[in-house]
Design a protein around this motif. Structure first.
Motif, mmCIF file in Angstrom:
data_model
loop_
_atom_site.group_PDB
_atom_site.id
_atom_site.type_symbol
_atom_site.label_atom_id
_atom_site.label_comp_id
_atom_site.label_asym_id
_atom_site.label_seq_id
_atom_site.Cartn_x
_atom_site.Cartn_y
_atom_site.Cartn_z
ATOM 1 N N UNK A 98 36.174 76.341 55.238
ATOM 2 C CA UNK A 98 37.354 75.685 55.821
ATOM 3 C C UNK A 98 37.694 76.400 57.121
ATOM 4 N N UNK A 99 38.080 75.627 58.147
ATOM 5 C CA UNK A 99 38.482 76.210 59.427
ATOM 6 C C UNK A 99 39.747 75.514 59.925
ATOM 7 N N UNK A 100 40.662 76.287 60.491
ATOM 8 C CA UNK A 100 41.875 75.747 61.095
ATOM 9 C C UNK A 100 41.969 76.208 62.536
ATOM 10 N N UNK A 101 42.541 75.365 63.408
ATOM 11 C CA UNK A 101 42.564 75.683 64.838
ATOM 12 C C UNK A 101 43.817 75.101 65.499
ATOM 13 N N UNK A 102 44.388 75.876 66.430
ATOM 14 C CA UNK A 102 45.582 75.438 67.156
ATOM 15 C C UNK A 102 45.212 74.733 68.452
ATOM 16 N N UNK A 103 46.031 73.728 68.817
ATOM 17 C CA UNK A 103 45.941 73.096 70.117
ATOM 18 C C UNK A 103 47.314 73.090 70.770
ATOM 19 N N UNK A 104 47.492 72.231 71.766
ATOM 20 C CA UNK A 104 48.766 72.099 72.459
ATOM 21 C C UNK A 104 49.602 71.017 71.774
ATOM 22 N N UNK A 105 50.559 71.424 70.927
ATOM 23 C CA UNK A 105 51.373 70.460 70.190
ATOM 24 C C UNK A 105 50.620 69.778 69.064
ATOM 25 N N UNK A 106 49.482 70.306 68.686
ATOM 26 C CA UNK A 106 48.684 69.732 67.604
ATOM 27 C C UNK A 106 47.919 70.853 66.914
ATOM 28 N N UNK A 107 47.450 70.547 65.723
ATOM 29 C CA UNK A 107 46.699 71.544 64.954
ATOM 30 C C UNK A 107 45.661 70.791 64.129
ATOM 31 N N UNK A 108 44.529 71.444 63.841
ATOM 32 C CA UNK A 108 43.449 70.781 63.098
ATOM 33 C C UNK A 108 42.991 71.657 61.948
ATOM 34 N N UNK A 109 42.531 71.003 60.889
ATOM 35 C CA UNK A 109 41.898 71.704 59.772
ATOM 36 C C UNK A 109 40.689 70.868 59.337
ATOM 37 N N UNK A 110 39.603 71.544 58.990
ATOM 38 C CA UNK A 110 38.376 70.842 58.608
ATOM 39 C C UNK A 110 37.686 71.606 57.494
ATOM 40 N N UNK A 111 37.010 70.869 56.621
ATOM 41 C CA UNK A 111 36.240 71.509 55.554
ATOM 42 C C UNK A 111 34.960 70.729 55.313
ATOM 43 N N UNK A 112 33.984 71.401 54.694
ATOM 44 C CA UNK A 112 32.792 70.683 54.260
ATOM 45 C C UNK A 112 33.109 69.957 52.957
ATOM 46 N N UNK A 113 32.146 69.140 52.471
ATOM 47 C CA UNK A 113 32.392 68.323 51.277
ATOM 48 C C UNK A 113 31.581 68.769 50.065
ATOM 49 N N UNK A 114 30.745 69.772 50.230
ATOM 50 C CA UNK A 114 29.815 70.124 49.161
ATOM 51 C C UNK A 114 30.519 70.794 47.988
#
Length: 204
Positions: A11-27
């Motif tokens: 799992x990885x999380x990342x900051x942007x400008x007024x936004x934020x993202x999180x992503x993970x694999x599905x396995x």
């Protein structure tokens, strides 16, 4: 093999400008054997708050259920929605309570606070919290994720740039790890919407 790597995942999380993202694999796997290709590691806590829980699959589900109970109790008692910072404190408390028989997970919290400022945090298995200003990574390919994120992250990314950076980081890191991958799910959280995208990755 570490118990944290028994089922694989990242799992990885990342900051942007007024936004934020999180992503993970599905396995979902048992060591090097792949069992399923649609295992959720990211859970919605509020309209603009998400929690990613890589680690041992049974503990992932247990921690998610216990946090659902605690956030519901908080919202009933306080009569207001939980904020990302409060959620982080609650997760830290839960993990520290079980420090003598810890949950084998490394949670990540991402979200937008009341002023729509991006927030990210991560924890070790006994609840020590870290709140960086750029990105967080956890799971079996966290070394590769940190390298990719260092290369791709830049300050003040807009939602499209943030999606591209977090997607490329996760996909390329999983390509170098045998026990994570098999597709990915990316959430980009903005003040007025949440965009969810599914990515195809190498299937070997």
């Amino acid at each position: 093999m570490s118990i944290l790597a028994y089922n694989g995942g990242a799992v990885v999380g990342m900051k942007g400008n007024g936004c934020v993202a999180i992503a993970s694999d599905k396995r979902f796997g048992i060591q090097l054997q792949t069992i399923g290709l649609d295992f959720d590691k990211i859970f919605e806590v509020g309209p603009k708050i998400y929690m990613g829980i890589p680690g041992l699959a049974t503990d992932t589900q247990t921690v998610n259920q216990r946090m659902k109970f605690r956030t519901n109790l908080y919202e009933l008692k306080e009569n207001r929605p939980v904020s990302p910072k409060v959620l982080s404190a609650m997760i830290s408390n839960l993990l520290y309570e079980h420090r003598f028989g810890p949950y084998f997970v490394e949670p990540i919290v991402v979200g937008l606070d009341g002023n729509n400022e991006p927030y990210i945090s991560t924890f070790d298995s006994i609840g020590c919290v870290s709140e960086p200003e750029d990105f967080v990574a956890a799971g079996t390919c966290d070394d590769q994720l940190f390298g990719m994120c260092e290369a791709l992250w830049k300050p003040n990314m807009n939602p499209d740039e943030l999606f591209e950076a977090v997607s490329q980081a996760l996909v390329n890191a999983c390509d170098r790890d045998a026990i994570s991958g098999w597709g990915a799910k990316v959430y980009v959280i903005e003040k007025d919407k949440v965009t969810i995208r599914n990515l195809r990755t190498r299937m070997d």
